[in-house]
Design a protein around this motif. Structure first.
Motif, short mmCIF file in Angstrom:
data_model
loop_
_atom_site.label_atom_id
_atom_site.label_comp_id
_atom_site.label_asym_id
_atom_site.label_seq_id
_atom_site.Cartn_x
_atom_site.Cartn_y
_atom_site.Cartn_z
N ARG A 188 1.99 17.56 -1.43
CA ARG A 188 0.86 16.85 -0.84
C ARG A 188 0.20 15.90 -1.83
NH1 ARG A 188 -1.35 20.14 3.30
NH2 ARG A 188 -3.13 18.71 3.41
N ASP A 189 0.48 16.08 -3.14
CA ASP A 189 -0.09 15.17 -4.13
C ASP A 189 0.83 13.98 -4.43
OD1 ASP A 189 1.87 16.62 -5.45
OD2 ASP A 189 0.74 16.75 -7.33
N PHE A 190 2.01 13.93 -3.79
CA PHE A 190 2.90 12.79 -3.94
C PHE A 190 2.23 11.60 -3.26
CE2 PHE A 190 7.10 10.63 -3.09
CZ PHE A 190 7.55 10.62 -4.40
N LEU A 191 2.20 10.47 -3.96
CA LEU A 191 1.45 9.31 -3.46
C LEU A 191 2.24 8.60 -2.37
CD1 LEU A 191 0.18 7.89 -6.88
CD2 LEU A 191 -1.04 9.39 -5.29
N LEU A 192 1.74 8.67 -1.15
CA LEU A 192 2.40 8.04 0.00
C LEU A 192 1.60 6.80 0.41
CD1 LEU A 192 4.45 8.06 2.39
CD2 LEU A 192 2.78 9.49 3.61
N TYR A 193 2.24 5.64 0.27
CA TYR A 193 1.61 4.37 0.67
C TYR A 193 2.33 3.82 1.90
CZ TYR A 193 0.22 4.48 -4.28
OH TYR A 193 -0.24 4.85 -5.52
N SER A 194 1.56 3.30 2.82
CA SER A 194 2.17 2.65 3.98
C SER A 194 2.54 1.21 3.63
CB SER A 194 1.22 2.64 5.17
OG SER A 194 1.82 1.95 6.26
N GLY A 195 3.76 0.83 4.00
CA GLY A 195 4.17 -0.56 3.93
C GLY A 195 4.37 -1.14 5.31
N ILE A 196 3.98 -0.37 6.33
CA ILE A 196 4.01 -0.82 7.72
C ILE A 196 2.57 -0.95 8.18
CG2 ILE A 196 4.65 -0.20 10.09
CD1 ILE A 196 7.07 -0.92 8.43
N GLU A 197 2.19 -2.15 8.58
CA GLU A 197 0.77 -2.44 8.84
C GLU A 197 0.16 -1.53 9.90
OE1 GLU A 197 1.57 -5.07 5.88
OE2 GLU A 197 2.86 -4.50 7.56
N LEU A 198 0.88 -1.26 10.98
CA LEU A 198 0.31 -0.45 12.04
C LEU A 198 0.29 1.04 11.70
CD1 LEU A 198 1.50 -2.11 15.36
CD2 LEU A 198 -0.54 -2.54 13.98
N THR A 215 -0.75 -7.95 4.94
CA THR A 215 -1.91 -8.51 5.62
C THR A 215 -3.09 -8.68 4.68
OG1 THR A 215 -1.18 -7.53 7.70
CG2 THR A 215 -3.49 -8.17 7.58
N ALA A 216 -3.15 -7.88 3.62
CA ALA A 216 -4.23 -8.01 2.65
C ALA A 216 -4.23 -9.38 1.97
CB ALA A 216 -4.14 -6.91 1.59
N ASP A 250 0.24 -8.37 13.79
CA ASP A 250 1.35 -8.76 14.68
C ASP A 250 1.86 -10.16 14.36
OD1 ASP A 250 1.26 -6.33 15.97
OD2 ASP A 250 0.15 -7.06 17.71
N VAL A 251 0.94 -11.12 14.25
CA VAL A 251 1.37 -12.52 14.10
C VAL A 251 2.00 -12.76 12.74
CG1 VAL A 251 -0.76 -13.56 13.17
CG2 VAL A 251 0.70 -14.87 14.73
N LEU A 252 1.58 -12.03 11.72
CA LEU A 252 2.13 -12.25 10.38
C LEU A 252 3.56 -11.74 10.25
CD1 LEU A 252 -0.87 -11.44 8.00
CD2 LEU A 252 -0.03 -13.68 8.76
#
Length: 307
Positions: A188-198, A215-216, A250-252
């Motif tokens: 649970r301490d493994f760093l999970l980052y989203s690379g999917i905007e939704l 999007t940032a 969506d548009v990006l």
């Protein structure tokens, strides 16, 4: 940075900054510095460069190193820095990851090699060899839509167990069951980052560390606010931001990233929206859609609709 400390600090909205080019195709260093300063001033918690949004496969090795060094110099310790150091070439990945350590990056993001389609054992050997060559924290970048191979959870678990400096993963993976199993198996301490905007908000809900969202580049304030709202326990605000950002998300991605993002930044006066071949510009219809979305979000004045 000690690995436990890294796991506490490497969290939030990490902007994968685009690489701006001049009209003649050279790296626009002035615009690049201004983009990074704008990101930090807008609340982004971290900066990444030479990831997918930074067109790394269109840069020479010397250019990638220059972009990394300039970013590190510009950031000047204000937020954490995690450049992309991966390549389809193993020796290049080793060289760039060692360079990230040399310049003092807080972490290095290493992509699952694209085009080669290595099997799982080859992926393990590639990442273990890279990780063993440095002490810098490593973030795996799993993006099956671009690399044509998915790092399986069992492979990631082996790497997390055998390499103490492999501290997390950017999952540009639409399989939400897969990302749940990453935390179950890697800890649970493994760093999970989203690379999917939704999936930026949903991944926070299962214990994610943040997101590395293209999007940032265009809307850094709201993307960073999504993470801040979650940390503050404001679920309603998270839900509102999730849906407010959806039209832009969506548009990006209606054409290959970073094309639409660069078009948007060009309309906003941040960069000259140049791409290097083999990438090409979005269609005129999509450019209009990008413009209309920016107007709806208040990023451009309404009169821009006729330009």
């Amino acid at each position: 940075m000690a690995y436990e400390e890294a796991k506490r600090k490497l969290r939030g909205s990490i902007c994968p900054v685009v690489t701006p080019f001049t009209e003649d195709g050279a790296i626009d260093e002035k615009a690049f510095v201004e983009l990074i300063n704008w990101q930090i001033e807008s609340g982004s918690h971290g900066i990444s460069v030479t990831g997918t949004s930074g067109e790394p496969s269109s840069l020479t090795m010397a250019e990638r190193k220059r972009v990394m060094a300039l970013a590190k110099e510009t950031i000047a310790g204000r937020v954490f820095f995690a450049p992309g150091t991966g390549s389809t070439n193993h020796d290049e990945t080793m060289e760039l990851t060692k360079y990230a350590e040399e310049i003092g990056a807080d972490a290095a993001m290493v992509i699952v090699p694209y085009y080669n389609r290595p099997n799982q054992e080859a992926l393990y050997q590639h990442f273990k060899t890279v990780a063993d060559s440095v002490t810098t924290p490593i973030i795996i970048y799993n993006i099956p839509g671009r690399s044509a191979v998915n790092m399986e959870v069992s492979t990631m678990k082996r790497l997390a167990e055998d390499c103490p400096n492999i501290v997390g993963v950017k999952e540009a993976n639409k399989d939400f069951e897969h990302v749940n199993r990453v935390l179950l198996n890697c800890g649970r301490d493994f760093l999970l980052y989203s690379g999917i905007e939704l999936l930026c908000y949903p991944m926070l809900a299962i214990g994610g560390a943040g997101f590395i969202s293209a999007t940032a580049n265009v809307e850094p304030v709201k993307v960073a606010e999504l993470y801040n709202a979650w940390e503050a326990g404001d679920v309603a605000r998270c839900q509102d931001l999730h849906f407010e950002l959806m039209p832009l998300n969506d548009v990006l991605f209606k054409d290959t990233n970073p094309g639409p993002a660069k078009v948007a930044l060009g309309m906003m006066g941040k960069i000259n929206p140049m791409l290097r071949l083999p990438l090409g510009f979005p269609s005129e219809a999509l450019k209009k859609e990008v413009r209309d979305t920016l107007i709806d979000l208040g990023k451009l004045p309404k009169e821009a609709a006729v330009n």
